[in-house]
Scaffold this motif. Structure first.
Motif, PDB file in Angstrom:
ATOM      1  N   ALA A 137       0.827  -1.208   0.000  1.00 34.93           N
ATOM      2  CA  ALA A 137       0.000   0.000   0.000  1.00 34.93           C
ATOM      3  C   ALA A 137       0.860   1.256   0.000  1.00 34.93           C
ATOM      4  CB  ALA A 137      -0.932  -0.012   1.210  1.00 34.93           C
ATOM      5  N   ALA A 138       1.915   1.256   0.808  1.00 34.94           N
ATOM      6  CA  ALA A 138       2.797   2.425   0.855  1.00 34.94           C
ATOM      7  C   ALA A 138       3.502   2.644  -0.472  1.00 34.94           C
ATOM      8  CB  ALA A 138       3.819   2.262   1.976  1.00 34.94           C
ATOM      9  N   LEU A 139       3.948   1.568  -1.116  1.00 33.16           N
ATOM     10  CA  LEU A 139       4.636   1.701  -2.404  1.00 33.16           C
ATOM     11  C   LEU A 139       3.687   2.230  -3.481  1.00 33.16           C
ATOM     12  CD1 LEU A 139       6.774  -1.581  -2.426  1.00 33.16           C
ATOM     13  CD2 LEU A 139       7.584   0.770  -2.104  1.00 33.16           C
ATOM     14  N   ILE A 140       2.441   1.772  -3.469  1.00 33.84           N
ATOM     15  CA  ILE A 140       1.464   2.273  -4.444  1.00 33.84           C
ATOM     16  C   ILE A 140       1.269   3.777  -4.289  1.00 33.84           C
ATOM     17  CG2 ILE A 140      -0.979   2.216  -5.098  1.00 33.84           C
ATOM     18  CD1 ILE A 140      -0.955  -0.778  -4.431  1.00 33.84           C
ATOM     19  N   TRP A 141       1.101   4.221  -3.049  1.00 37.37           N
ATOM     20  CA  TRP A 141       0.852   5.640  -2.823  1.00 37.37           C
ATOM     21  C   TRP A 141       2.103   6.490  -2.997  1.00 37.37           C
ATOM     22  CZ3 TRP A 141      -3.516   8.451  -2.167  1.00 37.37           C
ATOM     23  CH2 TRP A 141      -4.706   7.733  -2.079  1.00 37.37           C
ATOM     24  N   MET A 142       3.265   5.900  -2.843  1.00 31.97           N
ATOM     25  CA  MET A 142       4.486   6.657  -3.132  1.00 31.97           C
ATOM     26  C   MET A 142       4.580   6.982  -4.617  1.00 31.97           C
ATOM     27  SD  MET A 142       7.162   4.761  -0.546  1.00 31.97           S
ATOM     28  CE  MET A 142       8.595   5.686  -1.047  1.00 31.97           C
ATOM     29  N   LEU A 143       4.096   6.071  -5.454  1.00 27.46           N
ATOM     30  CA  LEU A 143       4.032   6.360  -6.891  1.00 27.46           C
ATOM     31  C   LEU A 143       2.994   7.440  -7.179  1.00 27.46           C
ATOM     32  CD1 LEU A 143       4.230   2.722  -8.346  1.00 27.46           C
ATOM     33  CD2 LEU A 143       6.052   4.444  -8.282  1.00 27.46           C
ATOM     34  N   ILE A 144       1.882   7.398  -6.445  1.00 27.71           N
ATOM     35  CA  ILE A 144       0.848   8.429  -6.629  1.00 27.71           C
ATOM     36  C   ILE A 144       1.358   9.793  -6.197  1.00 27.71           C
ATOM     37  CG2 ILE A 144      -1.440   9.191  -5.859  1.00 27.71           C
ATOM     38  CD1 ILE A 144      -2.223   6.250  -5.640  1.00 27.71           C
ATOM     39  N   PHE A 145       2.131   9.834  -5.107  1.00 27.45           N
ATOM     40  CA  PHE A 145       2.631  11.098  -4.577  1.00 27.45           C
ATOM     41  C   PHE A 145       3.919  11.565  -5.245  1.00 27.45           C
ATOM     42  CE2 PHE A 145       0.437   9.855  -0.388  1.00 27.45           C
ATOM     43  CZ  PHE A 145      -0.714  10.523  -0.773  1.00 27.45           C
ATOM     44  N   ASP A 146       4.404  10.819  -6.203  1.00 25.67           N
ATOM     45  CA  ASP A 146       5.586  11.236  -6.956  1.00 25.67           C
ATOM     46  C   ASP A 146       5.294  12.564  -7.677  1.00 25.67           C
ATOM     47  OD1 ASP A 146       7.204  11.049  -9.792  1.00 25.67           O
ATOM     48  OD2 ASP A 146       8.305  10.068  -8.165  1.00 25.67           O
ATOM     49  N   PRO A 147       6.319  13.444  -7.843  1.00 24.67           N
ATOM     50  CA  PRO A 147       6.067  14.725  -8.535  1.00 24.67           C
ATOM     51  C   PRO A 147       5.402  14.570  -9.897  1.00 24.67           C
ATOM     52  CG  PRO A 147       8.213  14.760  -7.492  1.00 24.67           C
ATOM     53  CD  PRO A 147       7.680  13.376  -7.297  1.00 24.67           C
ATOM     54  N   ARG A 148       5.648  13.430 -10.554  1.00 25.37           N
ATOM     55  CA  ARG A 148       5.013  13.182 -11.858  1.00 25.37           C
ATOM     56  C   ARG A 148       3.804  12.256 -11.734  1.00 25.37           C
ATOM     57  NH1 ARG A 148      10.499  10.901 -14.127  1.00 25.37           N
ATOM     58  NH2 ARG A 148      10.340  10.087 -12.004  1.00 25.37           N
ATOM     59  N   GLY A 149       3.384  11.971 -10.504  1.00 23.60           N
ATOM     60  CA  GLY A 149       2.306  11.027 -10.286  1.00 23.60           C
ATOM     61  C   GLY A 149       0.927  11.650 -10.383  1.00 23.60           C
ATOM     62  N   ILE A 150      -0.058  10.796 -10.159  1.00 26.42           N
ATOM     63  CA  ILE A 150      -1.446  11.217 -10.329  1.00 26.42           C
ATOM     64  C   ILE A 150      -1.895  12.166  -9.219  1.00 26.42           C
ATOM     65  CG2 ILE A 150      -2.438   9.302  -9.013  1.00 26.42           C
ATOM     66  CD1 ILE A 150      -4.676   9.174 -11.067  1.00 26.42           C
ATOM     67  N   GLY A 151      -1.227  12.132  -8.068  1.00 25.16           N
ATOM     68  CA  GLY A 151      -1.610  13.018  -6.972  1.00 25.16           C
ATOM     69  C   GLY A 151      -1.501  14.479  -7.351  1.00 25.16           C
ATOM     70  N   ASN A 152      -0.345  14.881  -7.889  1.00 26.79           N
ATOM     71  CA  ASN A 152      -0.176  16.264  -8.321  1.00 26.79           C
ATOM     72  C   ASN A 152      -1.102  16.608  -9.481  1.00 26.79           C
ATOM     73  OD1 ASN A 152       1.789  17.351  -6.588  1.00 26.79           O
ATOM     74  ND2 ASN A 152       3.425  16.308  -7.667  1.00 26.79           N
ATOM     75  N   SER A 153      -1.312  15.642 -10.371  1.00 25.44           N
ATOM     76  CA  SER A 153      -2.160  15.903 -11.547  1.00 25.44           C
ATOM     77  C   SER A 153      -3.599  16.206 -11.123  1.00 25.44           C
ATOM     78  CB  SER A 153      -2.133  14.699 -12.490  1.00 25.44           C
ATOM     79  OG  SER A 153      -0.813  14.434 -12.932  1.00 25.44           O
ATOM     80  N   VAL A 154      -4.134  15.426 -10.189  1.00 26.54           N
ATOM     81  CA  VAL A 154      -5.519  15.628  -9.752  1.00 26.54           C
ATOM     82  C   VAL A 154      -5.662  16.956  -9.010  1.00 26.54           C
ATOM     83  CG1 VAL A 154      -7.330  14.742  -8.231  1.00 26.54           C
ATOM     84  CG2 VAL A 154      -6.023  13.168  -9.667  1.00 26.54           C
ATOM     85  N   VAL A 155      -4.752  17.228  -8.078  1.00 33.80           N
ATOM     86  CA  VAL A 155      -4.836  18.469  -7.314  1.00 33.80           C
ATOM     87  C   VAL A 155      -4.666  19.678  -8.231  1.00 33.80           C
ATOM     88  CG1 VAL A 155      -3.749  19.845  -5.503  1.00 33.80           C
ATOM     89  CG2 VAL A 155      -4.060  17.383  -5.187  1.00 33.80           C
ATOM     90  N   ASN A 156      -3.734  19.611  -9.153  1.00 39.04           N
ATOM     91  CA  ASN A 156      -3.521  20.730 -10.072  1.00 39.04           C
ATOM     92  C   ASN A 156      -4.700  20.933 -11.012  1.00 39.04           C
ATOM     93  OD1 ASN A 156      -0.977  21.386  -9.068  1.00 39.04           O
ATOM     94  ND2 ASN A 156       0.072  19.949 -10.434  1.00 39.04           N
ATOM     95  N   PHE A 157      -5.403  19.840 -11.328  1.00 36.29           N
ATOM     96  CA  PHE A 157      -6.577  19.963 -12.183  1.00 36.29           C
ATOM     97  C   PHE A 157      -7.682  20.756 -11.481  1.00 36.29           C
ATOM     98  CE2 PHE A 157     -10.790  18.325 -13.362  1.00 36.29           C
ATOM     99  CZ  PHE A 157     -10.811  18.643 -14.715  1.00 36.29           C
ATOM    100  N   PHE A 158      -7.915  20.441 -10.200  1.00 37.09           N
ATOM    101  CA  PHE A 158      -8.977  21.149  -9.470  1.00 37.09           C
ATOM    102  C   PHE A 158      -8.562  22.555  -9.067  1.00 37.09           C
ATOM    103  CE2 PHE A 158     -10.362  16.718  -8.770  1.00 37.09           C
ATOM    104  CZ  PHE A 158     -11.702  16.837  -9.133  1.00 37.09           C
ATOM    105  N   LEU A 159      -7.289  22.748  -8.777  1.00 34.93           N
ATOM    106  CA  LEU A 159      -6.823  24.075  -8.383  1.00 34.93           C
ATOM    107  C   LEU A 159      -6.401  24.931  -9.577  1.00 34.93           C
ATOM    108  CD1 LEU A 159      -4.658  23.233  -5.216  1.00 34.93           C
ATOM    109  CD2 LEU A 159      -7.048  23.989  -5.310  1.00 34.93           C
ATOM    110  N   ARG A 160      -6.369  24.304 -10.753  1.00 33.89           N
ATOM    111  CA  ARG A 160      -5.939  24.985 -11.975  1.00 33.89           C
ATOM    112  C   ARG A 160      -4.530  25.566 -11.819  1.00 33.89           C
ATOM    113  NH1 ARG A 160     -11.489  28.234 -13.855  1.00 33.89           N
ATOM    114  NH2 ARG A 160     -12.825  26.357 -13.999  1.00 33.89           N
ATOM    115  N   THR A 161      -3.649  24.707 -11.333  1.00 32.67           N
ATOM    116  CA  THR A 161      -2.239  25.083 -11.151  1.00 32.67           C
ATOM    117  C   THR A 161      -1.361  24.048 -11.840  1.00 32.67           C
ATOM    118  OG1 THR A 161      -2.232  23.899  -9.053  1.00 32.67           O
ATOM    119  CG2 THR A 161      -2.653  26.279  -8.974  1.00 32.67           C
ATOM    120  N   PRO A 162      -1.338  24.027 -13.167  1.00 31.19           N
ATOM    121  CA  PRO A 162      -0.577  22.990 -13.885  1.00 31.19           C
ATOM    122  C   PRO A 162       0.919  23.072 -13.593  1.00 31.19           C
ATOM    123  CG  PRO A 162      -1.255  24.747 -15.385  1.00 31.19           C
ATOM    124  CD  PRO A 162      -1.957  25.005 -14.093  1.00 31.19           C
TER     125      PRO A 162
END
Length: 299
Positions: free
Chosen positions: A123-148
């Motif tokens: 579980a930790a390894l999966i979320w570390m990939l999500i929280f990577d600077p190029r991962g989906i975590g930044n992409s989703v947050v930037n999409f809603f905040l409009r901060t690409p």
């Protein structure tokens, strides 16, 4: 020769089946706990050839005055509160949602419970990939905040790092506690629910005045297990620090125990922290059980 009664035979076979589990508990659980408590009164260093020296309560005095230990207590308290409250609340809400649906209950239970099957490391390894600077975590947050293109520093910023570890823990265990609530709700007598419906009670009134009071034993169990598991969290914080995350914000007591014993080779100090953590967990458990003694509802 007197014949042995059936109850005595059952009792004897009960002892036979219980003995292996009892022996395993004594050898691998009780003895290590007692030995750890014994070691707190000596100055023991891992790999040292010198005999242990009796120091009395000096290890406790040192640890209670150590800034590192109190930082670990702070990190543990922040993590435990951040995970305990959402887990206790949302697992109840999701349990009510699952049980009130007439269709797709099994599918919802499967979706909720799937993360609980994974090990904490996976579980930790999966979320570390999500929280990577190029991962989906930044992409989703930037999409809603409009901060690409903005890096939200999930694994470096103090607040985001704590939020990340709490998020992983909630994601992994919320399905487990949801299923427990689903089981508890299923045990509510249907006759009581039918009587409330006939009396004209709305869905919210039924939940508030019937289901929630009858779920108090389940709620007590969920809150105690959630609290204890949160205080014992280790693997996520360990993996994050191994990948370069700063130690101080997520240096929970269990991680401090590991580093003190395996990195600093100070077994006695690690045992002291283990004993203190055990006392905290025991005290919180007793307080929670004491507070629920009068919360008994009978219909």
């Amino acid at each position: 020769m007197k014949s042995i009664g059936i109850e005595k035979k059952k009792a004897r076979w009960g002892y036979v089946f219980v003995t292996p589990a009892l022996l395993l508990f004594l050898i691998f659980s009780l003895y290590p706990m007692l030995n750890a408590f014994y070691n707190t009164f000596f100055n023991i260093k891992l790999l040292s050839l010198r005999p242990p020296k009796f120091v009395g309560l000096k290890n406790y005095s040192y640890m209670l005055s150590s800034p590192g230990f109190w930082n670990s207590m702070k990190a543990t308290a922040i993590f435990s509160l951040g995970a305990f409250i959402p887990l206790s609340l949302f697992s109840l809400i999701f349990g009510l949602i699952v049980t009130t649906r007439r269709r797709h209950q099994k599918i919802l239970q499967l979706l909720f419970y799937t993360p609980a099957v994974l090990s904490s490391v996976v579980a930790a390894l999966i979320w570390m990939l999500i929280f990577d600077p190029r991962g989906i975590g930044n992409s989703v947050v930037n999409f809603f905040l409009r901060t690409p293109g903005v890096d939200h520093n999930w694994l470096t910023n103090t607040g985001m790092l704590r939020f990340s570890t709490i998020t992983i823990y909630i994601w992994k265990y919320i399905g487990y506690f949801t299923i427990i609530y689903v089981t508890g709700i299923a045990k509510v007598p249907t006759s009581i629910l039918e009587a409330a419906t006939i009396a004209g009670a709305s869905a919210m009134q039924t939940i508030r005045h019937i289901i929630l009071p009858l779920l108090r034993p389940t709620t007590m169990m969920v809150t105690i297990v959630t609290m204890l598991n949160s205080l014992k969290s280790f693997s996520t914080q360990y993996l994050f620090t191994q990948r370069g995350a700063p130690l101080e914000p997520i240096d929970v007591v269990t991680l401090n125990i590991y580093n003190t014993a395996m990195r600093d080779l100070k077994i006695s100090h690690a045992c002291v922290m283990s004993v203190l953590l055990f006392l905290v967990m025991m005290s919180l458990t007793l307080v929670r059980m004491k507070s629920s003694e009068k919360d008994v509802t009978v219909y």
